[in-house]
Design a protein around this motif. Structure first.
Motif, PDB file in Angstrom:
ATOM      1  N   ALA A  72      -9.973  10.512 -13.389  1.00  0.00           N
ATOM      2  CA  ALA A  72      -9.372   9.213 -13.056  1.00  0.00           C
ATOM      3  C   ALA A  72      -7.854   9.312 -13.031  1.00  0.00           C
ATOM      4  CB  ALA A  72      -9.816   8.167 -14.068  1.00  0.00           C
ATOM      5  N   ARG A  73      -7.283  10.024 -13.988  1.00  0.00           N
ATOM      6  CA  ARG A  73      -5.828  10.168 -14.065  1.00  0.00           C
ATOM      7  C   ARG A  73      -5.302  10.947 -12.850  1.00  0.00           C
ATOM      8  NH1 ARG A  73      -1.900  10.129 -18.103  1.00  0.00           N
ATOM      9  NH2 ARG A  73      -0.194  11.606 -17.790  1.00  0.00           N
ATOM     10  N   ARG A  74      -5.996  12.034 -12.508  1.00  0.00           N
ATOM     11  CA  ARG A  74      -5.584  12.852 -11.366  1.00  0.00           C
ATOM     12  C   ARG A  74      -5.684  12.047 -10.069  1.00  0.00           C
ATOM     13  NH1 ARG A  74      -9.256  16.657 -11.847  1.00  0.00           N
ATOM     14  NH2 ARG A  74      -8.140  17.480 -13.658  1.00  0.00           N
ATOM     15  N   ALA A  75      -6.775  11.292  -9.911  1.00  0.00           N
ATOM     16  CA  ALA A  75      -6.969  10.506  -8.691  1.00  0.00           C
ATOM     17  C   ALA A  75      -5.964   9.364  -8.594  1.00  0.00           C
ATOM     18  CB  ALA A  75      -8.389   9.947  -8.660  1.00  0.00           C
ATOM     19  N   THR A  76      -5.603   8.780  -9.730  1.00  0.00           N
ATOM     20  CA  THR A  76      -4.615   7.696  -9.737  1.00  0.00           C
ATOM     21  C   THR A  76      -3.241   8.218  -9.337  1.00  0.00           C
ATOM     22  OG1 THR A  76      -5.835   6.540 -11.489  1.00  0.00           O
ATOM     23  CG2 THR A  76      -3.535   5.912 -11.152  1.00  0.00           C
ATOM     24  N   ALA A  77      -2.871   9.393  -9.875  1.00  0.00           N
ATOM     25  CA  ALA A  77      -1.585   9.995  -9.502  1.00  0.00           C
ATOM     26  C   ALA A  77      -1.548  10.297  -8.007  1.00  0.00           C
ATOM     27  CB  ALA A  77      -1.358  11.270 -10.313  1.00  0.00           C
ATOM     28  N   LEU A  99       0.831  -1.198   0.000  1.00  0.00           N
ATOM     29  CA  LEU A  99       0.000   0.000   0.000  1.00  0.00           C
ATOM     30  C   LEU A  99       0.866   1.249   0.000  1.00  0.00           C
ATOM     31  CD1 LEU A  99      -2.739  -0.924   2.642  1.00  0.00           C
ATOM     32  CD2 LEU A  99      -2.875  -1.122   0.158  1.00  0.00           C
ATOM     33  N   THR A 100       0.480   2.237  -0.795  1.00  0.00           N
ATOM     34  CA  THR A 100       1.148   3.530  -0.749  1.00  0.00           C
ATOM     35  C   THR A 100       0.659   4.296   0.484  1.00  0.00           C
ATOM     36  OG1 THR A 100      -0.563   4.710  -1.995  1.00  0.00           O
ATOM     37  CG2 THR A 100       1.144   3.559  -3.274  1.00  0.00           C
ATOM     38  N   ALA A 101       1.329   5.394   0.794  1.00  0.00           N
ATOM     39  CA  ALA A 101       0.922   6.209   1.941  1.00  0.00           C
ATOM     40  C   ALA A 101      -0.504   6.723   1.751  1.00  0.00           C
ATOM     41  CB  ALA A 101       1.887   7.379   2.117  1.00  0.00           C
ATOM     42  N   ARG A 102      -0.884   7.066   0.511  1.00  0.00           N
ATOM     43  CA  ARG A 102      -2.224   7.588   0.248  1.00  0.00           C
ATOM     44  C   ARG A 102      -3.282   6.487   0.375  1.00  0.00           C
ATOM     45  NH1 ARG A 102      -1.136  12.235  -2.932  1.00  0.00           N
ATOM     46  NH2 ARG A 102       0.271  13.496  -1.644  1.00  0.00           N
ATOM     47  N   GLN A 103      -2.950   5.287  -0.043  1.00  0.00           N
ATOM     48  CA  GLN A 103      -3.900   4.178   0.130  1.00  0.00           C
ATOM     49  C   GLN A 103      -4.116   3.868   1.603  1.00  0.00           C
ATOM     50  OE1 GLN A 103      -1.773   1.514  -2.470  1.00  0.00           O
ATOM     51  NE2 GLN A 103      -3.370   1.598  -4.047  1.00  0.00           N
ATOM     52  N   LYS A 104      -3.057   3.971   2.397  1.00  0.00           N
ATOM     53  CA  LYS A 104      -3.205   3.793   3.842  1.00  0.00           C
ATOM     54  C   LYS A 104      -4.089   4.893   4.424  1.00  0.00           C
ATOM     55  CE  LYS A 104       1.278   1.501   4.394  1.00  0.00           C
ATOM     56  NZ  LYS A 104       2.665   1.621   4.929  1.00  0.00           N
ATOM     57  N   LEU A 105      -3.944   6.117   3.913  1.00  0.00           N
ATOM     58  CA  LEU A 105      -4.782   7.225   4.374  1.00  0.00           C
ATOM     59  C   LEU A 105      -6.252   6.954   4.074  1.00  0.00           C
ATOM     60  CD1 LEU A 105      -5.211  10.086   5.489  1.00  0.00           C
ATOM     61  CD2 LEU A 105      -4.762  10.954   3.170  1.00  0.00           C
ATOM     62  N   VAL A 106      -6.532   6.452   2.872  1.00  0.00           N
ATOM     63  CA  VAL A 106      -7.916   6.124   2.509  1.00  0.00           C
ATOM     64  C   VAL A 106      -8.479   5.067   3.458  1.00  0.00           C
ATOM     65  CG1 VAL A 106      -9.384   5.090   0.731  1.00  0.00           C
ATOM     66  CG2 VAL A 106      -7.663   6.773   0.095  1.00  0.00           C
ATOM     67  N   PHE A 134     -13.441  16.093   2.218  1.00  0.00           N
ATOM     68  CA  PHE A 134     -13.600  16.904   1.004  1.00  0.00           C
ATOM     69  C   PHE A 134     -12.261  17.427   0.510  1.00  0.00           C
ATOM     70  CE2 PHE A 134     -14.438  20.967  -1.147  1.00  0.00           C
ATOM     71  CZ  PHE A 134     -15.309  20.538  -2.129  1.00  0.00           C
ATOM     72  N   ARG A 135     -11.379  17.788   1.431  1.00  0.00           N
ATOM     73  CA  ARG A 135     -10.091  18.365   1.045  1.00  0.00           C
ATOM     74  C   ARG A 135      -9.023  17.298   0.794  1.00  0.00           C
ATOM     75  NH1 ARG A 135      -9.289  23.701   1.693  1.00  0.00           N
ATOM     76  NH2 ARG A 135      -7.036  23.350   1.871  1.00  0.00           N
ATOM     77  N   ALA A 136      -9.129  16.155   1.486  1.00  0.00           N
ATOM     78  CA  ALA A 136      -8.030  15.193   1.451  1.00  0.00           C
ATOM     79  C   ALA A 136      -8.205  14.070   0.442  1.00  0.00           C
ATOM     80  CB  ALA A 136      -7.826  14.589   2.846  1.00  0.00           C
ATOM     81  N   ILE A 137      -9.429  13.617   0.207  1.00  0.00           N
ATOM     82  CA  ILE A 137      -9.656  12.411  -0.602  1.00  0.00           C
ATOM     83  C   ILE A 137     -10.320  12.766  -1.926  1.00  0.00           C
ATOM     84  CG2 ILE A 137     -10.695  10.108  -0.634  1.00  0.00           C
ATOM     85  CD1 ILE A 137      -8.649  10.491   1.575  1.00  0.00           C
ATOM     86  N   PRO A 138      -9.721  12.355  -3.051  1.00  0.00           N
ATOM     87  CA  PRO A 138     -10.353  12.617  -4.346  1.00  0.00           C
ATOM     88  C   PRO A 138     -11.435  11.588  -4.665  1.00  0.00           C
ATOM     89  CG  PRO A 138      -8.295  11.450  -4.684  1.00  0.00           C
ATOM     90  CD  PRO A 138      -8.414  11.692  -3.192  1.00  0.00           C
ATOM     91  N   ARG A 167     -24.538   6.745  -9.260  1.00  0.00           N
ATOM     92  CA  ARG A 167     -24.958   7.764 -10.225  1.00  0.00           C
ATOM     93  C   ARG A 167     -24.079   9.015 -10.174  1.00  0.00           C
ATOM     94  NH1 ARG A 167     -29.809   8.581 -12.858  1.00  0.00           N
ATOM     95  NH2 ARG A 167     -29.801   6.308 -12.887  1.00  0.00           N
ATOM     96  N   PHE A 168     -23.744   9.502  -8.961  1.00  0.00           N
ATOM     97  CA  PHE A 168     -23.075  10.795  -8.830  1.00  0.00           C
ATOM     98  C   PHE A 168     -21.650  10.720  -8.296  1.00  0.00           C
ATOM     99  CE2 PHE A 168     -27.665  11.586  -8.271  1.00  0.00           C
ATOM    100  CZ  PHE A 168     -27.877  12.396  -9.371  1.00  0.00           C
ATOM    101  N   GLY A 169     -21.223   9.553  -7.846  1.00  0.00           N
ATOM    102  CA  GLY A 169     -19.854   9.412  -7.370  1.00  0.00           C
ATOM    103  C   GLY A 169     -19.768   9.049  -5.907  1.00  0.00           C
ATOM    104  N   ARG A 170     -18.644   8.397  -5.552  1.00  0.00           N
ATOM    105  CA  ARG A 170     -18.462   7.967  -4.156  1.00  0.00           C
ATOM    106  C   ARG A 170     -18.239   9.163  -3.235  1.00  0.00           C
ATOM    107  NH1 ARG A 170     -20.199   3.897  -7.041  1.00  0.00           N
ATOM    108  NH2 ARG A 170     -18.720   2.210  -7.483  1.00  0.00           N
ATOM    109  N   ARG A 171     -17.469  10.123  -3.691  1.00  0.00           N
ATOM    110  CA  ARG A 171     -17.106  11.254  -2.839  1.00  0.00           C
ATOM    111  C   ARG A 171     -18.314  12.109  -2.455  1.00  0.00           C
ATOM    112  NH1 ARG A 171     -14.240  16.275  -4.297  1.00  0.00           N
ATOM    113  NH2 ARG A 171     -12.867  16.935  -2.607  1.00  0.00           N
ATOM    114  N   PRO A 172     -19.128  12.573  -3.407  1.00  0.00           N
ATOM    115  CA  PRO A 172     -20.309  13.346  -2.992  1.00  0.00           C
ATOM    116  C   PRO A 172     -21.284  12.543  -2.141  1.00  0.00           C
ATOM    117  CG  PRO A 172     -20.345  12.897  -5.358  1.00  0.00           C
ATOM    118  CD  PRO A 172     -18.996  12.538  -4.870  1.00  0.00           C
ATOM    119  N   ALA A 173     -21.390  11.238  -2.421  1.00  0.00           N
ATOM    120  CA  ALA A 173     -22.276  10.400  -1.603  1.00  0.00           C
ATOM    121  C   ALA A 173     -21.780  10.356  -0.162  1.00  0.00           C
ATOM    122  CB  ALA A 173     -22.359   8.992  -2.172  1.00  0.00           C
TER     123      ALA A 173
END
Length: 471
Positions: A210-215, A13-20, A191-195, A80-86
């Protein structure tokens, strides 16, 4: 190179995956704190409000009904609208309901029930948390992390217990509800930390997102990533009718979740009474033993989260459910023969494996759906499992001959049939694992490809059968 190739190419796991993963556990802990805090609030208001059993039952069960509705609604919304807004809306729903609960007028049990349903509605979004977290993870760690998220339920209960013991007298029951508004502040961090989920964005054709979130997930500069091809045809998803095309996922997921939840909630609601009757413990001592069961449950959930990647979903699922069912049968026989030591040990063993079952069912019933239906499919199984929270206690009430379907009055004579009843549901879940698709080591995209082949093959067979009937 696709999003899936980039996310699944490493086994660590990357540091960001651990954060998620940490955010998923923290989010679940806050959700279940809001769910469980009512049990402690009732200690303050039960006598002053002169609540009857019927009124108390309405208050407690309203949350379960709200959770069932919420699991269906939030699953559709997230697809329908995405995981983040939900997720953000779920946290705000929890916080808003908690604030409203703190304003409950004295004696207003019906008002309390309405906004407790609002809490349940928010907790119904737990399946969205699982879907979102899994979509950030590599295939090699998806089961481990998904199972670890289930620990948040135990953490939520422990947090509610801790805050009650430390601050309840100073805050009062209204203050306890106000603490439940903390998810609103947590939502600002999310909202600020997770894409947005990179896999959901790719499935929707939003390749820049998708590209931005993957990076972000891999902790690299976006410019360093190779070009991402179009993920193929974009399908809106989120339609309830589409779920029924994936009949194997629907039936297997529903039976596994329903069987495990029915056995689990029946055991934990009925257990303390039998501890008093069979072991002769005082209520305080029984609560201490249940605390031991709760702590061992955390160990069990972490253990079976690890075993998901060692034994596979089917192997770990069958072992956990079969062991829990066997321990329940032994506990029933020990109770009916008034063998305190045997009952106490087998009861704790049953609790241990029941918790392990929950670490398996959530991640598995989330990953057996295509991306466009993942949250809705997980929401369906989570929602139908909510029926088990009512059927478990209600079935026990019928067995012991009680009209109290919420907390049946357990008797030693009814112990064996009651434990066999609960173990039977767990055994049903265990047998269902034999018909389940093994997903260990497969990426979510590989699972989806297998699902689509299965649906296409079923459609061809149905067409051929129709032609044969029509001559």
């Amino acid at each position: 190179m696709s999003v899936a190739n980039l996310l699944d190419r490493t086994e660590t796991l990357t540091a960001r995956q651990k954060l998620v993963a940490i955010v998923g556990i923290a989010n679940g802990t806050l959700e279940f704190f809001d769910q469980y805090v009512i049990a402690f609030v009732l200690l303050f208001i039960l006598k002053p409000w002169h609540l009857t059993y019927g009124q108390t039952a309405v208050v407690l069960l309203s949350s379960g009904l709200g959770s069932m509705v919420g699991s269906f609604v939030w699953g559709w919304f997230a697809d329908r609208f995405g995981r983040r807004p939900a997720l953000l809306c779920i946290l705000l729903a929890l916080s808003g309901s908690s604030i409203c609960l703190s304003l409950t007028p004295d004696g207003g049990w019906l008002y309390l029930a309405v906004f407790r349903a609002g809490i349940g509605f928010g907790v119904g979004g737990y399946s969205v948390v699982l879907a979102m977290v899994q979509e950030f993870m590599p295939a090699a760690k998806r089961g481990l992390v998904g199972g670890a998220i289930s620990v948040s339920a135990a953490f939520g209960l422990l947090l509610a217990s801790l805050i009650t013991s430390l601050f309840a007298e100073a805050l009062g029951w209204r203050g306890m509800f106000l603490i439940g508004a903390v998810p609103a502040l947590f939502s600002l961090f999310v909202f600020r930390a997770i894409p947005e989920s990179p896999r959901w964005a790719a499935a929707k054709g939003r390749m820049l997102v998708a590209r931005r979130a993957t990076a972000w997930t891999l902790g690299v500069e976006e410019a360093s990533l190779p070009e991402m091809p179009d993920e193929g045809s974009v399908r809106r998803g989120g339609s309830w009718g589409e779920l029924f095309r994936y009949r194997r996922s629907l039936v297997v997921g529903s039976l596994i979740s329903f069987g495990i939840v029915t056995g689990y909630y029946g055991l934990f609601l009925w257990g303390p009474t039998l501890l008093v009757q069979v072991l002769g413990l005082t209520p305080k001592a029984a609560s201490h033993l249940m605390l031991v069961a709760g702590v061992s449950g955390i160990v069990s959930r972490l253990l079976f989260s690890w075993l998901l990647e060692r034994w596979g979903r089917r192997g770990a699922g069958f072992v956990a459910t079969a062991a829990a069912a066997l321990a329940m049968a032994i506990a029933g026989m020990a109770a009916s023969s008034v063998w305190p030591l045997g009952f106490g040990i087998s009861f704790l063993v049953a609790c241990f494996f029941c918790d392990g079952c929950l670490a398996i069912s959530g991640p598995y019933t989330t990953e057996i759906w295509p991306a466009r239906l993942r949250a809705a499919g997980a929401g369906w199984t989570y929602g139908t499992a909510g029926l088990g929270k009512m059927i478990g206690p209600a079935g026990l009430a019928l067995i012991v001959g009680s009209s109290d379907v919420l907390t049946p009055k357990a008797t030693i004579d009814a112990a064996l049939p009651a434990f066999l009843f609960l173990g039977g549901w767990l055994l049903l879940a265990g047998v269902t694992f034999f018909f389940a698709r093994e997903t260990r080591g497969l990426s979510l995209e590989e699972i989806e490809e297998a699902l689509e082949r299965e649906v296409k093959h079923a459609g061809v067979d149905s067409h051929i059968s129709s032609l044969s009937r029509n001559g």
